[in-house]
Design an enzyme around this catalytic site. Structure first.
Site: not given
Ligand code: TYM
Length: 349
Positions: A115, A209, A212
Site C-alpha cells: 500500500k 487479487k 477495490k
C-alpha cells in the site's frame, strides 16, 4: 481447553467498491457463522482513513458496508454490527498495542509495503501501525475466531504475537490482579480462512487479487452490480482455450480457469472437485453462462436489498448506534482490565 468463550470478530473497510472477493472471502462466511457463534462485525472506518478518504464518501461507504452485512444475511439483533470509531476502546487499546508491537514486526508486513508503494516516506504513520489497530479490534472483545480472506493472514499472526507479548510481559501483574489464568489475559486468536474462495482473483488477470483499487472495473464484480453487468463481466473474463479438466490437478498452471471454478464452487457451496465432476470437458463458452446464471441468482438479491437499505439511511444508522452500544458494553471491562494491568491510574466514578 482454552479459558476463553468462543467469540467471532471481523471487519471490512468502508473504502468503496465492495466486491465478490469481499463477499466470498469474508461477508458470506460472517453470515454462516452466526448459527454457531456469538459474532461481532465491524465497519472499520478508522482503518479507512490510513489513506485519504473524502469525508462525505466515507460516511456513505460506512452505510454501504453495513447494508452489505445485512443484505448478506447478518442479523443485526443477534449479531453486533457497528462502526469502529463509535467505540472509543479501539483507539485506546491500539495505543497500548503500539507500545507492545516492535518496529521489526511491523516492518515485515507485506500489506504496508504494497500500500505504501515506492513512496514510503509519504505514507501516513497510521498506515504503518494499521496492524496494531487491527489486533486491538479483535482483542478488545477477546475475539477467538476471525473469518478473513487469505490476504489478512499475516495480520492475524501479528495479532497473536501482540497477545502473546502482552500476556508474557505482564504475566505477574495479570496473575496478581486475578485477571487471567494460565492462558493469560488475551486469547490466541484463530484465523478462519477456508473454502474455495479465500483468494478471489481479478477477472482480467488470474495471477492478481481481485481488489477495490483495480483501475479496471471489469476486473471485479461489485456487490452493487446489476444482473446485466455481472453477466457481461463474466463473459469478458480472461480464460485460456482448453476445456475444463476432470480434477483440481488439471487447474494447476491455469490461474484464470482455476479462479472461475473457485468462484463457482464458493457461490454454489460445493467443492471444486464437485464443480469439475459436473463440468469436466466443458468449454468456457458453456461454463461462463452457467457461472453467470449462478452469480446473478446469488448476487442480484443482495444488490437489490442493498439498494433498498440505501434509501433509508436512518435505519442503518440506528442499527450502527445500537451495535456500538452493545459492543461498548463488552469492550469497557476488557479495556479497564488493560488499564489496571499496565498501571494506568483510573479515577472510578
Ligand atoms: P478489507 O476491507 O481489505 O477486506 C475485507 C475482507 O475481504 C477479504 N478479501 C478477500 N477475500 C478473498 N478474495 C479477495 N480478492 C479478497 N479481497 C478482500 C479480506 O481478506 C477481508 O477479510 N484489515 C482488514 C479489515 C480489518 C479486520 C479487522 C479484519 C480491520 N480490523 C479485524 C478482521 C479482524 C481489511 O483491510 O479488510
Amino acid at each position: 481447553m482454552s479459558a476463553f468463550e468462543p467469540r467471532v470478530f471481523s471487519g471490512v473497510q468502508p473504502t468503496g467498491n465492495l466486491h465478490l472477493g469481499n463477499y466470498l472471502g469474508a461477508i458470506k462466511r460472517f453470515a454462516a457463522l452466526q448459527d454457531t457463534h456469538n459474532c461481532i462485525y465491524c465497519v472499520v472506518d478508522m482503518h479507512a482513513i490510513t489513506v485519504w478518504q473524502d469525508p462525505a464518501a466515507l460516511q456513505a461507504a460506512i452505510r454501504e458496508v453495513a447494508s452489505a452485512y445485512i443484505a448478506a444475511g447478518i442479523d443485526p439483533k443477534g449479531s453486533i454490527i457497528f462502526n469502529q470509531s463509535q467505540v472509543a476502546g479501539h483507539a485506546e487499546l491500539a495505543w497500548v498495542f503500539n507500545c507492545i508491537a516492535r518496529m521489526g514486526w511491523l516492518n515485515r508486513m507485506t500489506q504496508f509495503k504494497e500500500k505504501a508503494g515506492k513512496n514510503r516516506e509519504n505514507a501516513s504513520a497510521g498506515l504503518f501501525v494499521y496492524p496494531s489497530l487491527m489486533a486491538a479490534d479483535i482483542l478488545l472483545y477477546k475475539g477467538t475466531h476471525v473469518p478473513v480472506g487469505e490476504d489478512q493472514k499475516q495480520h492475524l499472526e501479528l495479532t497473536r504475537d501482540i497477545a502473546a507479548k502482552f500476556n508474557n510481559d505482564y504475566a505477574e501483574r495479570i496473575a496478581e490482579l486475578g485477571l487471567g489464568g494460565e492462558d493469560g489475559y488475551f486469547p490466541m486468536t484463530e484465523p478462519l480462512i477456508s473454502g474455495a474462495a479465500t483468494r478471489v482473483m481479478s477477472l482480467r488477470d488470474g495471477t492478481k487479487k481481485m481488489s477495490k483499487s483495480d483501475p479496471s472495473d471489469l476486473a471485479r464484480i461489485n456487490l452493487t452490480d446489476d444482473a446485466d453487468t455481472i453477466a457481461k463481466k463474466i463473459r469478458k473474463a480472461k480464460t485460456d482455450t482448453e476445456p475444463l479438466p476432470g480434477d483440481a490437478d488439471g487447474l494447476k498452471e491455469r490461474p484464470d480457469a482455476a479462479n472461475l471454478v473457485g468462484i463457482y464452487a464458493a457461490l454454489a457451496d460445493v467443492s471444486v472437485a464437485d464443480v469439475l465432476k459436473d463440468h469436466a470437458g466443458a468449454q468456457f463458452s458453456a461454463f461462463k453462462p452457467a457461472l453467470a446464471d449462478l452469480a446473478v441468482a446469488k448476487l442480484a438479491p443482495i444488490a437489490d436489498e442493498m439498494r433498498r437499505l440505501k434509501a433509508d439511511p436512518g435505519f442503518i444508522e440506528g442499527i450502527l448506534a445500537d451495535g456500538a452500544g452493545r459492543a461498548d458494553a463488552i469492550a469497557r471491562p476488557v479495556m479497564q482490565g488493560v488499564k489496571d494491568i499496565v498501571g494506568f491510574l483510573t479515577t472510578r466514578k
